[in-house]
Write an enzyme that holds these catalytic residues in place. Structure first.
Site, PDB file in Angstrom:
ATOM      1  N   GLY A   1      44.755  35.028  50.685  1.00  0.00           N
ATOM      2  CA  GLY A   1      44.613  35.803  51.905  1.00  0.00           C
ATOM      3  C   GLY A   1      43.187  35.877  52.408  1.00  0.00           C
ATOM      4  O   GLY A   1      42.920  36.508  53.424  1.00  0.00           O
TER       5      GLY A   1
ATOM      6  N   GLU B   1      45.586  46.888  48.579  1.00  0.00           N
ATOM      7  CA  GLU B   1      45.448  46.272  49.883  1.00  0.00           C
ATOM      8  C   GLU B   1      46.699  46.567  50.697  1.00  0.00           C
ATOM      9  O   GLU B   1      47.814  46.558  50.174  1.00  0.00           O
ATOM     10  CB  GLU B   1      45.174  44.772  49.787  1.00  0.00           C
ATOM     11  CG  GLU B   1      46.304  43.941  49.321  1.00  0.00           C
ATOM     12  CD  GLU B   1      45.917  42.468  49.134  1.00  0.00           C
ATOM     13  OE1 GLU B   1      46.592  41.624  49.726  1.00  0.00           O
ATOM     14  OE2 GLU B   1      44.956  42.165  48.400  1.00  0.00           O
TER      15      GLU B   1
ATOM     16  N   HIS C   1      46.065  36.992  40.616  1.00  0.00           N
ATOM     17  CA  HIS C   1      44.654  37.067  40.216  1.00  0.00           C
ATOM     18  C   HIS C   1      44.444  36.833  38.723  1.00  0.00           C
ATOM     19  O   HIS C   1      43.934  37.713  38.017  1.00  0.00           O
ATOM     20  CB  HIS C   1      44.071  38.445  40.571  1.00  0.00           C
ATOM     21  CG  HIS C   1      44.091  38.779  42.031  1.00  0.00           C
ATOM     22  ND1 HIS C   1      43.894  40.062  42.492  1.00  0.00           N
ATOM     23  CD2 HIS C   1      44.252  38.008  43.122  1.00  0.00           C
ATOM     24  CE1 HIS C   1      43.952  40.069  43.823  1.00  0.00           C
ATOM     25  NE2 HIS C   1      44.178  38.829  44.227  1.00  0.00           N
TER      26      HIS C   1
ATOM     27  N   ASN D   1      39.680  42.109  44.750  1.00  0.00           N
ATOM     28  CA  ASN D   1      40.111  40.705  44.782  1.00  0.00           C
ATOM     29  C   ASN D   1      38.997  39.831  44.209  1.00  0.00           C
ATOM     30  O   ASN D   1      37.817  40.073  44.457  1.00  0.00           O
ATOM     31  CB  ASN D   1      40.418  40.292  46.220  1.00  0.00           C
ATOM     32  CG  ASN D   1      41.255  41.342  46.938  1.00  0.00           C
ATOM     33  OD1 ASN D   1      40.799  42.471  47.124  1.00  0.00           O
ATOM     34  ND2 ASN D   1      42.442  41.008  47.309  1.00  0.00           N
TER      35      ASN D   1
HETATM   36  P1  FAE Z   1      41.326  27.878  41.338  1.00  0.00           P
HETATM   37  O1  FAE Z   1      40.916  28.242  42.710  1.00  0.00           O
HETATM   38  O2  FAE Z   1      42.703  28.225  40.880  1.00  0.00           O
HETATM   39  O3  FAE Z   1      41.103  26.299  41.184  1.00  0.00           O
HETATM   40  C1  FAE Z   1      41.510  25.568  40.061  1.00  0.00           C
HETATM   41  C2  FAE Z   1      41.907  24.166  40.507  1.00  0.00           C
HETATM   42  O4  FAE Z   1      42.056  23.335  39.355  1.00  0.00           O
HETATM   43  C3  FAE Z   1      43.245  24.113  41.248  1.00  0.00           C
HETATM   44  O5  FAE Z   1      43.069  23.403  42.453  1.00  0.00           O
HETATM   45  C4  FAE Z   1      44.165  23.367  40.281  1.00  0.00           C
HETATM   46  O6  FAE Z   1      45.154  22.595  40.946  1.00  0.00           O
HETATM   47  C5  FAE Z   1      43.198  22.504  39.514  1.00  0.00           C
HETATM   48  N1  FAE Z   1      43.658  22.136  38.160  1.00  0.00           N
HETATM   49  C6  FAE Z   1      44.261  22.927  37.258  1.00  0.00           C
HETATM   50  N2  FAE Z   1      44.507  22.263  36.094  1.00  0.00           N
HETATM   51  C7  FAE Z   1      43.990  20.978  36.306  1.00  0.00           C
HETATM   52  C8  FAE Z   1      43.930  19.821  35.487  1.00  0.00           C
HETATM   53  N3  FAE Z   1      44.391  19.823  34.224  1.00  0.00           N
HETATM   54  N4  FAE Z   1      43.390  18.700  36.009  1.00  0.00           N
HETATM   55  C9  FAE Z   1      42.926  18.702  37.287  1.00  0.00           C
HETATM   56  N5  FAE Z   1      42.968  19.772  38.106  1.00  0.00           N
HETATM   57  C10 FAE Z   1      43.486  20.918  37.606  1.00  0.00           C
HETATM   58  O7  FAE Z   1      40.340  28.484  40.246  1.00  0.00           O
HETATM   59  N6  FAE Z   1      41.553  36.225  45.693  1.00  0.00           N
HETATM   60  C11 FAE Z   1      40.738  36.929  46.492  1.00  0.00           C
HETATM   61  O8  FAE Z   1      39.584  37.179  46.135  1.00  0.00           O
HETATM   62  N7  FAE Z   1      41.156  37.352  47.734  1.00  0.00           N
HETATM   63  C12 FAE Z   1      42.428  37.126  48.180  1.00  0.00           C
HETATM   64  O9  FAE Z   1      42.791  37.512  49.306  1.00  0.00           O
HETATM   65  C13 FAE Z   1      43.329  36.422  47.324  1.00  0.00           C
HETATM   66  N8  FAE Z   1      44.606  36.197  47.704  1.00  0.00           N
HETATM   67  C14 FAE Z   1      45.413  35.416  46.895  1.00  0.00           C
HETATM   68  C15 FAE Z   1      46.703  35.108  47.344  1.00  0.00           C
HETATM   69  C16 FAE Z   1      47.496  34.248  46.592  1.00  0.00           C
HETATM   70  C17 FAE Z   1      48.885  33.936  47.058  1.00  0.00           C
HETATM   71  C18 FAE Z   1      46.993  33.683  45.390  1.00  0.00           C
HETATM   72  C19 FAE Z   1      47.834  32.735  44.576  1.00  0.00           C
HETATM   73  C20 FAE Z   1      45.719  33.983  44.954  1.00  0.00           C
HETATM   74  C21 FAE Z   1      44.923  34.858  45.695  1.00  0.00           C
HETATM   75  N9  FAE Z   1      43.634  35.169  45.295  1.00  0.00           N
HETATM   76  C22 FAE Z   1      42.821  35.937  46.089  1.00  0.00           C
HETATM   77  C23 FAE Z   1      43.084  34.687  44.004  1.00  0.00           C
HETATM   78  C24 FAE Z   1      42.073  33.537  44.162  1.00  0.00           C
HETATM   79  O10 FAE Z   1      42.592  32.535  44.989  1.00  0.00           O
HETATM   80  C25 FAE Z   1      41.726  32.995  42.761  1.00  0.00           C
HETATM   81  O11 FAE Z   1      41.154  34.058  42.018  1.00  0.00           O
HETATM   82  C26 FAE Z   1      40.751  31.839  42.805  1.00  0.00           C
HETATM   83  O12 FAE Z   1      41.283  30.756  43.545  1.00  0.00           O
HETATM   84  C27 FAE Z   1      40.405  31.357  41.392  1.00  0.00           C
HETATM   85  O13 FAE Z   1      39.335  30.445  41.491  1.00  0.00           O
HETATM   86  P2  FAE Z   1      39.036  29.420  40.328  1.00  0.00           P
HETATM   87  O14 FAE Z   1      37.852  28.619  40.702  1.00  0.00           O
HETATM   88  O15 FAE Z   1      39.017  30.150  39.028  1.00  0.00           O
END
Ligand code: FAE
Length: 548
Positions: free
Chosen positions: A165, A404, A489, A527
């Site tokens: 979001g 939120e 999260h 968040n």
């Molecule tokens: P992330 O963004 O998950 O990136 C990890 C990447 O690694 C992904 O693209 C995976 O596909 C890739 N991956 C995984 N395993 C492998 C592998 N073995 N080989 C190659 N690639 C791989 O990690 N947070 C907020 O602060 N504000 C919001 O409004 C908010 N809304 C959200 C709404 C939804 C529906 C969701 C699902 C999450 C939301 N979040 C929000 C959480 C936030 O997106 C999340 O904390 C971050 O994206 C995490 O960041 P990372 O860099 O840890």
């Protein structure tokens, strides 16, 4: 009234203490206008790494942590290769609606990662089940099922930024000591939070427009009811381009937030990582990304560095090639779950036996719990709703909950208020290797969410009492009042200063780093992505200075 986001002093510190951070408005302005359509990373440097390739640095995952690492390493002159298991959505095939991403109300194969049936966060609506069969496909949202919880995560170049979001919240400084106890709050709030906010393009809604637009009636109802019960209500910053949203309302640009687009991707308007960090990384000419490549193994190579095994998949999930590449250094940025699963498996199966016993520990759900309330007929929440939340109810200090005010953009009047609460739960789970299945299990138990429910109830029981209203029971199945089955999260699993040193260097191996949400021990009080980004900025600066 407590509804102005920028009051309260310098550096955008709101009255309630949620910070935009220095330079964030400048950052947003600098980048503004570029986000409506989709100029993205992809045009610059799509790639498919070759079997036997040698790279100085390999980054596993293209979410927040990975994107920060890639940009800053490239700016320091180092060539970086990123591998991402999901698609590069900028080059994906549009669906039958002609768009890359479907609406929240009509998920199809593009919406879900390798499922044959949708798994929507809300199971039912007005008594009708919402889920339906879909073809298996490399869709954008993964609902990854463990025994006690479904963990929702983004899949594709840009990770969680594609589906979230965009709520970009800097925690109150007074809470930082319990979020990341080993990290200097002074440095984070003076340098790294502002740096992250600026690069992410964080901005705030125009308060005048907020009062006018029918698309935030649900938020205004949320404010009225929160304040009538004596709770603090606050605007929340976001990376959605607010000028673009106003133009959507005016009908001068294609609609996205105002056209029911969010958790399955936004076709316009949101400043996702491919438009911010990764676009800048591409501009250096030093970063390449191989999408649809999944890292499955990392082990020390006899000749130095690390051998990394990659499975290249097609959009149906079939493995079309297996490659081994050599990397001088490897950054684990696969997200809390992805990084933890990889590390736990590599330790247990003997690829990285010297990882310490903290690997896989300290995982939390950021206390996520959802609920809906049924309003009276004189409190409609609007048949049109922006998908981007812009406000929250803060009862953290007194009740352990920050909620939120979430949209329910069905296209009809529902008289419902929906909330996603972040709560101060102390429950932590661990990942363990399952030799029988070859997978990794998570010890989380659904019953643990009762703690979070109790904290969220400190807000919503009171509001219900004051308003004479009740909880909705038609969203989560079986007459359930609480959405206790999921988290958006995930945090932890390779906690900083435990599984790694105080900058993300994995104990036991030189040249292996964790740089994503796995570092954060289970809760950020708000968040999480701004904190993930800021911590990555802090760590990569030190790593570049000392290790490279
Ligand atoms: P992330 O963004 O998950 O990136 C990890 C990447 O690694 C992904 O693209 C995976 O596909 C890739 N991956 C995984 N395993 C492998 C592998 N073995 N080989 C190659 N690639 C791989 O990690 N947070 C907020 O602060 N504000 C919001 O409004 C908010 N809304 C959200 C709404 C939804 C529906 C969701 C699902 C999450 C939301 N979040 C929000 C959480 C936030 O997106 C999340 O904390 C971050 O994206 C995490 O960041 P990372 O860099 O840890």
């Amino acid at each position: 009234m407590n509804n102005t986001p920028r009051e309260g002093g310098p550096r955008g510190l709101s009255r309630r203490g949620f910070m935009l951070g220095a330079g964030s408005l400048a950052g947003a302005g600098m980048l503004g206008g570029a986000f409506g359509t989709s100029p993205t990373w992809a045009a610059a440097a799509p790639s498919s790494i070759g079997n036997g390739a040698q790279v100085p640095v390999l980054v596993i995952g293209t979410g927040y942590g990975g994107s920060v690492a890639a940009l800053r390493l490239a700016q320091a002159g180092i060539n970086v290769h990123m591998v991402e298991m999901g698609q590069d959505w900028a080059t994906a095939t549009p669906g039958s609606d002609g768009k890359i991403h479907p609406k929240i109300t009509s998920p199809d194969h593009r919406a879900f990662w390798m499922r044959t049936r949708t798994k929507q966060p809300l199971k039912n609506f007005l008594g009708f089940p919402l889920d339906k069969d879909i073809p298996k496909y490399a869709g954008i949202l993964d609902a990854e099922d463990f025994a006690g919880i479904s963990v929702y995560q983004g899949r594709g170049v840009g990770g969680g930024s594609l589906v979230n979001g965009g709520m970009a919240v800097t925690p109150k400084r007074q809470n930082f000591g319990s979020i990341l106890p080993s990290v200097s709050a002074e440095e984070m709030y003076a340098t790294y939070y502002p740096r992250a906010n600026a690069a992410l393009g964080v901005g705030s809604i125009d308060p005048d427009w907020f009062e006018r637009t029918s698309y935030y009636q649900y938020s205004r109802v949320g404010r009225k009811q929160a304040q009538r019960s004596g709770f603090a209500w606050t605007f929340v910053p976001d990376v959605y381009d607010w000028n673009y949203m106003v133009a959507e309302d005016n009908g001068t640009v294609p609609k996205s937030a105002l056209a029911q687009e969010v958790i399955y991707g936004n076709n316009y308007g949101k400043k996702t990582l491919p438009k911010t960090y990764l676009a800048q990384a591409a501009a250096t000419g030093k970063v390449a990304i191989s999408s649809l490549h999944r890292a499955t193994s990392v082990r020390p190579a006899a000749a130095g560095g690390y051998d990394v095994v990659l499975e290249q998949i097609n959009t149906a999930g079939d493995v079309v090639a297996t490659k081994t590449v050599n990397a001088g250094k490897v950054f684990f940025a696969a997200g809390s779950v992805g990084t933890s699963k990889l590390l736990v498996k590599l330790k247990a199966t003997g690829a990285l036996p010297a990882l310490n016993s903290e690997v896989g520990q300290g995982w939390g759900d950021n206390g996520n719990v959802m609920c809906g309330r049924a309003n009276h007929m004189w409190d409609p929440t609007g048949d049109v709703q922006s998908t981007i939340p812009c406000s929250g109810i803060d009862n953290w200090d007194a009740g352990g909950a920050f909620a939120e005010v979430a949209p329910l953009p069905t296209g009809i009047e529902t008289y419902a208020s929906l909330y996603l609460s972040i709560t101060n739960t102390t429950r932590r789970a661990s990942f363990s290797y399952n030799a029988g299945s070859g997978g990794v299990d998570l010890s989380w138990q659904t019953a643990w969410k009762q703690d979070s429910i109790a904290m969220a109830k400190t807000i919503f029981d009171k509001i219900n009492q004051k308003e004479g209203t009740i909880y909705r029971t038609d969203f989560f199945g079986n007459n359930k009042q609480w959405g206790d089955h999921l988290t958006y999260h995930p945090l932890g699993g390779a906690v900083i200063n435990k599984a790694t040193d105080n900058y993300g260097r994995l104990h036991g191996y030189n040249g292996l780093y964790v740089i994503d949400g796995a570092l954060i021990p289970g809760n950020t009080s708000v968040n999480p992505f701004v904190t993930i980004t800021a911590l990555a900025e802090r760590n990569i600066e030190r790593i570049i200075a000392t290790d490279l």
